[in-house]
Design an enzyme around this catalytic site. Structure first.
Site, PDB file in Angstrom:
ATOM      1  N   GLY A 162       0.917  -1.200   0.114  1.00  0.00           N
ATOM      2  CA  GLY A 162      -0.119  -0.056   0.006  1.00  0.00           C
ATOM      3  C   GLY A 162       1.099   1.144  -0.024  1.00  0.00           C
ATOM      4  O   GLY A 162       0.415   2.216   0.390  1.00  0.00           O
ATOM      5  N   GLN A 218      -2.018   7.033   1.702  1.00  0.00           N
ATOM      6  CA  GLN A 218      -1.747   8.137   2.440  1.00  0.00           C
ATOM      7  C   GLN A 218      -0.636   7.692   3.638  1.00  0.00           C
ATOM      8  O   GLN A 218       0.350   8.726   3.929  1.00  0.00           O
ATOM      9  CB  GLN A 218      -2.774   8.835   3.434  1.00  0.00           C
ATOM     10  CG  GLN A 218      -4.286   8.468   3.044  1.00  0.00           C
ATOM     11  CD  GLN A 218      -4.845   9.181   4.285  1.00  0.00           C
ATOM     12  OE1 GLN A 218      -4.305  10.409   4.799  1.00  0.00           O
ATOM     13  NE2 GLN A 218      -5.824   8.602   5.316  1.00  0.00           N
ATOM     14  N   ILE A 219      -0.853   6.517   4.380  1.00  0.00           N
ATOM     15  CA  ILE A 219       0.049   6.291   5.273  1.00  0.00           C
ATOM     16  C   ILE A 219       1.532   6.160   4.834  1.00  0.00           C
ATOM     17  O   ILE A 219       2.594   6.421   5.069  1.00  0.00           O
ATOM     18  CB  ILE A 219      -0.451   4.939   6.050  1.00  0.00           C
ATOM     19  CG1 ILE A 219      -1.557   5.334   6.759  1.00  0.00           C
ATOM     20  CG2 ILE A 219       0.602   4.403   7.153  1.00  0.00           C
ATOM     21  CD1 ILE A 219      -2.434   4.156   7.717  1.00  0.00           C
ATOM     22  N   GLY A 220       1.430   5.330   3.518  1.00  0.00           N
ATOM     23  CA  GLY A 220       2.860   5.211   2.797  1.00  0.00           C
ATOM     24  C   GLY A 220       3.553   6.423   2.555  1.00  0.00           C
ATOM     25  O   GLY A 220       4.761   6.814   2.763  1.00  0.00           O
ATOM     26  N   ARG A 237     -19.566  -5.390   7.765  1.00  0.00           N
ATOM     27  CA  ARG A 237     -18.058  -5.702   8.300  1.00  0.00           C
ATOM     28  C   ARG A 237     -17.727  -7.156   8.062  1.00  0.00           C
ATOM     29  O   ARG A 237     -16.438  -7.340   7.746  1.00  0.00           O
ATOM     30  CB  ARG A 237     -18.512  -5.730  10.104  1.00  0.00           C
ATOM     31  CG  ARG A 237     -17.053  -6.082  10.758  1.00  0.00           C
ATOM     32  CD  ARG A 237     -17.132  -5.869  12.189  1.00  0.00           C
ATOM     33  NE  ARG A 237     -15.689  -6.023  12.863  1.00  0.00           N
ATOM     34  CZ  ARG A 237     -14.811  -5.061  12.822  1.00  0.00           C
ATOM     35  NH1 ARG A 237     -15.000  -3.895  12.470  1.00  0.00           N
ATOM     36  NH2 ARG A 237     -13.813  -5.432  13.711  1.00  0.00           N
ATOM     37  N   ASN A 253     -10.619  -8.344   2.566  1.00  0.00           N
ATOM     38  CA  ASN A 253      -9.252  -8.434   3.304  1.00  0.00           C
ATOM     39  C   ASN A 253      -8.539  -9.607   3.589  1.00  0.00           C
ATOM     40  O   ASN A 253      -7.461  -9.782   3.489  1.00  0.00           O
ATOM     41  CB  ASN A 253      -9.170  -7.419   4.358  1.00  0.00           C
ATOM     42  CG  ASN A 253      -9.206  -5.948   4.109  1.00  0.00           C
ATOM     43  OD1 ASN A 253      -8.346  -5.585   3.409  1.00  0.00           O
ATOM     44  ND2 ASN A 253     -10.210  -5.155   4.478  1.00  0.00           N
ATOM     45  N   GLN A 295      -1.105 -12.765   0.999  1.00  0.00           N
ATOM     46  CA  GLN A 295       0.436 -12.179   1.375  1.00  0.00           C
ATOM     47  C   GLN A 295       1.170 -13.170   2.328  1.00  0.00           C
ATOM     48  O   GLN A 295       2.184 -13.023   2.371  1.00  0.00           O
ATOM     49  CB  GLN A 295       0.130 -10.735   1.826  1.00  0.00           C
ATOM     50  CG  GLN A 295      -0.414  -9.705   0.742  1.00  0.00           C
ATOM     51  CD  GLN A 295      -0.433  -8.413   0.902  1.00  0.00           C
ATOM     52  OE1 GLN A 295      -0.058  -7.924   2.242  1.00  0.00           O
ATOM     53  NE2 GLN A 295      -0.896  -7.433  -0.163  1.00  0.00           N
ATOM     54  N   VAL A 300      -0.770  -3.174   9.500  1.00  0.00           N
ATOM     55  CA  VAL A 300      -1.321  -2.017   9.733  1.00  0.00           C
ATOM     56  C   VAL A 300      -2.962  -1.852   9.317  1.00  0.00           C
ATOM     57  O   VAL A 300      -3.846  -1.355   9.783  1.00  0.00           O
ATOM     58  CB  VAL A 300      -0.539  -0.664   9.447  1.00  0.00           C
ATOM     59  CG1 VAL A 300      -1.348   0.544   9.515  1.00  0.00           C
ATOM     60  CG2 VAL A 300       0.758  -0.720   9.929  1.00  0.00           C
ATOM     61  N   ASP A 350      -3.075   3.387  19.144  1.00  0.00           N
ATOM     62  CA  ASP A 350      -3.853   3.422  20.394  1.00  0.00           C
ATOM     63  C   ASP A 350      -3.327   3.868  21.505  1.00  0.00           C
ATOM     64  O   ASP A 350      -3.318   4.490  22.388  1.00  0.00           O
ATOM     65  CB  ASP A 350      -4.830   2.315  20.483  1.00  0.00           C
ATOM     66  CG  ASP A 350      -5.263   1.875  19.098  1.00  0.00           C
ATOM     67  OD1 ASP A 350      -6.088   2.495  18.578  1.00  0.00           O
ATOM     68  OD2 ASP A 350      -4.827   0.964  18.584  1.00  0.00           O
ATOM     69  N   HIS A 409      -7.559  -3.686  17.656  1.00  0.00           N
ATOM     70  CA  HIS A 409      -7.521  -2.350  17.232  1.00  0.00           C
ATOM     71  C   HIS A 409      -9.031  -1.999  16.511  1.00  0.00           C
ATOM     72  O   HIS A 409      -9.062  -2.169  15.495  1.00  0.00           O
ATOM     73  CB  HIS A 409      -6.504  -2.006  16.056  1.00  0.00           C
ATOM     74  CG  HIS A 409      -6.617  -0.849  15.555  1.00  0.00           C
ATOM     75  ND1 HIS A 409      -6.409   0.455  16.094  1.00  0.00           N
ATOM     76  CD2 HIS A 409      -6.924  -0.686  14.368  1.00  0.00           C
ATOM     77  CE1 HIS A 409      -6.589   1.237  15.350  1.00  0.00           C
ATOM     78  NE2 HIS A 409      -6.903   0.800  14.189  1.00  0.00           N
TER      79      HIS A 409
HETATM   80  P1  NAX Z   1      -5.168   4.528   1.572  1.00  0.00           P
HETATM   81  O1  NAX Z   1      -6.303   3.986   0.999  1.00  0.00           O
HETATM   82  O2  NAX Z   1      -4.729   5.721   1.300  1.00  0.00           O
HETATM   83  O3  NAX Z   1      -3.757   3.492   0.695  1.00  0.00           O
HETATM   84  C1  NAX Z   1      -3.950   2.261   0.864  1.00  0.00           C
HETATM   85  C2  NAX Z   1      -3.130   1.944  -0.312  1.00  0.00           C
HETATM   86  O4  NAX Z   1      -3.256   0.243  -0.409  1.00  0.00           O
HETATM   87  C3  NAX Z   1      -3.742   2.199  -1.602  1.00  0.00           C
HETATM   88  O5  NAX Z   1      -2.567   2.807  -2.303  1.00  0.00           O
HETATM   89  C4  NAX Z   1      -3.833   0.774  -2.363  1.00  0.00           C
HETATM   90  O6  NAX Z   1      -3.807   0.951  -3.601  1.00  0.00           O
HETATM   91  C5  NAX Z   1      -3.186  -0.169  -1.634  1.00  0.00           C
HETATM   92  N1  NAX Z   1      -3.683  -1.589  -1.534  1.00  0.00           N
HETATM   93  C6  NAX Z   1      -4.926  -1.837  -1.490  1.00  0.00           C
HETATM   94  N2  NAX Z   1      -4.828  -3.413  -1.719  1.00  0.00           N
HETATM   95  C7  NAX Z   1      -3.407  -3.626  -1.838  1.00  0.00           C
HETATM   96  C8  NAX Z   1      -2.997  -4.989  -1.894  1.00  0.00           C
HETATM   97  N3  NAX Z   1      -3.604  -6.107  -2.056  1.00  0.00           N
HETATM   98  N4  NAX Z   1      -1.601  -5.026  -2.041  1.00  0.00           N
HETATM   99  C9  NAX Z   1      -0.886  -3.645  -2.111  1.00  0.00           C
HETATM  100  N5  NAX Z   1      -1.514  -2.640  -1.873  1.00  0.00           N
HETATM  101  C10 NAX Z   1      -2.805  -2.433  -1.813  1.00  0.00           C
HETATM  102  O7  NAX Z   1      -5.066   4.069   2.920  1.00  0.00           O
HETATM  103  P2  NAX Z   1      -4.272   4.437   4.401  1.00  0.00           P
HETATM  104  O8  NAX Z   1      -5.049   5.727   4.700  1.00  0.00           O
HETATM  105  O9  NAX Z   1      -2.879   4.536   3.813  1.00  0.00           O
HETATM  106  O10 NAX Z   1      -4.431   3.247   5.333  1.00  0.00           O
HETATM  107  C11 NAX Z   1      -4.132   1.992   5.037  1.00  0.00           C
HETATM  108  C12 NAX Z   1      -4.723   1.084   6.162  1.00  0.00           C
HETATM  109  O11 NAX Z   1      -4.443   1.388   7.361  1.00  0.00           O
HETATM  110  C13 NAX Z   1      -6.156   0.974   5.972  1.00  0.00           C
HETATM  111  O12 NAX Z   1      -6.729  -0.211   6.122  1.00  0.00           O
HETATM  112  C14 NAX Z   1      -6.552   1.798   7.307  1.00  0.00           C
HETATM  113  O13 NAX Z   1      -7.881   1.258   7.926  1.00  0.00           O
HETATM  114  C15 NAX Z   1      -5.509   1.434   8.372  1.00  0.00           C
HETATM  115  N6  NAX Z   1      -5.159   1.970   9.318  1.00  0.00           N
HETATM  116  C16 NAX Z   1      -4.846   1.246  10.510  1.00  0.00           C
HETATM  117  C17 NAX Z   1      -4.484   1.815  11.669  1.00  0.00           C
HETATM  118  C18 NAX Z   1      -4.103   1.003  12.953  1.00  0.00           C
HETATM  119  O14 NAX Z   1      -3.837   1.763  14.038  1.00  0.00           O
HETATM  120  N7  NAX Z   1      -3.841  -0.240  12.801  1.00  0.00           N
HETATM  121  C19 NAX Z   1      -4.697   3.389  11.773  1.00  0.00           C
HETATM  122  C20 NAX Z   1      -4.720   4.271  10.623  1.00  0.00           C
HETATM  123  C21 NAX Z   1      -5.423   3.578   9.357  1.00  0.00           C
HETATM  124  O15 NAX Z   1      -6.834   3.672   9.583  1.00  0.00           O
END
Ligand code: NAX
Length: 327
Positions: free
Chosen positions: A11, A15-17, A98, A105, A112, A129, A159, A187
């Site tokens: 990913g 945004q996180i990336g 859900r 996922n 993976q 994450v 958290d 989480h």
């Molecule tokens: P984004 O939607 O901005 O980015 C996710 C990226 O993953 C996209 O670029 C997408 O193309 C890519 N992607 C999707 N499926 C994929 C796959 N099979 N292989 C490789 N890449 C793939 O999301 P972002 O804000 O970066 O958040 C990423 C994840 O973190 C989400 O699932 C979000 O819910 C989760 N979070 C987890 C948190 C935690 O504390 N554990 C907190 C922050 C965030 O909400």
């Protein structure tokens, strides 16, 4: 010069990336003397966006960044990976239940997990994450039978950090004065931020605050619902703070936690505190020499036990919903 560490990030164009990659490449995760090779995975339609991020990484001329791989093939991204940050996941779209989210996922983390099993370093440290993080980590772990189960972890550190700041602000102290926080469980909104072992400047936080109503009606729900509050305010989910938490999770796992403190990691239970073995659960841990260990012997009150049981129940339900995806 040390041998470079291979860090896979999925990913990577999200945004996180965008907050994460630059900090890894600048040495904030593994140390200012540790070269890295980034192995970045995206889905095919996002490869052009990933290319743009890689151009920016190039333009930083990071001295520690010794190579970048861009791919839509998990087996290429995870090849010999020492660290794997599984950030990419299917977001919940409108009208999605859900159950559907778990299913979508589940497919990603099954594939993976298998790819990690096949090509990653046998010592790979995996941090999931992407949400639902604990169950995704559980699925990946179960699909990687040749890797030690303990190599798979889920992110609870955001958290944990959120809770530290709530206590610091409530007691009027610096965040560095707050130690021994634990976020038990999932989480999700059932997580249990437990301040009963927390110390502020060496004194009991519960004693200092002495307000059960604040704990139950303010502290716990604020931490549990912080993700939703960020979305409400920003129109987007937490990204920089999530990337920061991922950096700290791996940094502490690799380089060790501070003396006299602990952190929270989602890890497969060893049966401690009555959590059935294998459940991917938030526990208090200390880390040393690249290994984590659960902090044992904490007193769990009846109030805490009720909260811990509730979050365990949710995780067991999630696990049952994805049973058919497990090895
Ligand atoms: P984004 O939607 O901005 O980015 C996710 C990226 O993953 C996209 O670029 C997408 O193309 C890519 N992607 C999707 N499926 C994929 C796959 N099979 N292989 C490789 N890449 C793939 O999301 P972002 O804000 O970066 O958040 C990423 C994840 O973190 C989400 O699932 C979000 O819910 C989760 N979070 C987890 C948190 C935690 O504390 N554990 C907190 C922050 C965030 O909400």
């Amino acid at each position: 010069m040390k041998k470079p560490v291979r860090v896979a990030v999925t990913g990577a164009a999200g945004q996180i990336g965008y907050s994460l990659l630059f900090r890894i490449a600048s040495g904030e995760m593994l140390g200012k003397d540790q070269p890295v090779i980034l192995q970045l995975l995206e889905i095919t339609p996002s490869l052009p966006a990933l290319k743009g991020v890689v151009m920016e990484l190039d333009d930083c001329a990071f001295p520690l960044l010794q190579g970048i791989v861009q791919t839509d093939d998990a087996k290429v991204a995870f090849k010999d990976a020492d660290i794997a940050l599984l950030v990419g996941a299917r977001p919940r779209s409108k009208g999605m239940e859900r159950k559907d989210l778990l299913e979508a996922n589940g497919a990603i983390f099954t594939a993976q997990g298998r790819a990690l099993n096949e090509v990653a370093s046998r010592d790979v440290k995996v941090l999931v994450v992407g949400n639902p993080a604990n169950t995704n980590a559980y699925i990946a772990m179960k699909n990687a039978p040749d890797l030690p189960a303990g190599n798979f972890t889920a992110m609870m550190r955001l958290d944990h950090n959120r809770a530290l700041t709530q206590i610091a602000q409530k007691t009027g102290n610096a965040v560095t004065a707050v130690k021994k926080m634990t976020i038990w469980g999932n989480h999700s909104a059932t997580q249990y931020p437990d301040l009963f072992s927390v110390e502020v400047d060496g004194k009991s936080a519960a004693g200092l605050i002495n307000d059960q109503t604040w704990i139950e009606s303010d502290f716990i729900p604020t931490v549990q619902k912080r993700g939703a509050a960020i979305i409400e305010a920003r129109g987007l989910s937490s990204a920089a703070s999530a990337a920061n938490a991922a950096i700290e999770h791996i940094r502490d796992w690799v380089l060790g936690t501070q003396e006299g403190d602990w952190v929270t990691m989602g890890i497969p239970s060893d049966g401690s505190y009555g959590i059935p073995e294998g459940v991917m659960f938030g526990f208090p841990v200390t880390c040393k020499n690249g290994k984590y260990e659960i902090v044992k012997g904490l007193t769990i009150s009846e109030f805490s036990r009720g909260r811990i049981d509730a979050t365990l129940k949710e995780l067991e339900e999630e696990r049952d919903a994805v049973k058919h995806l497990l090895n």
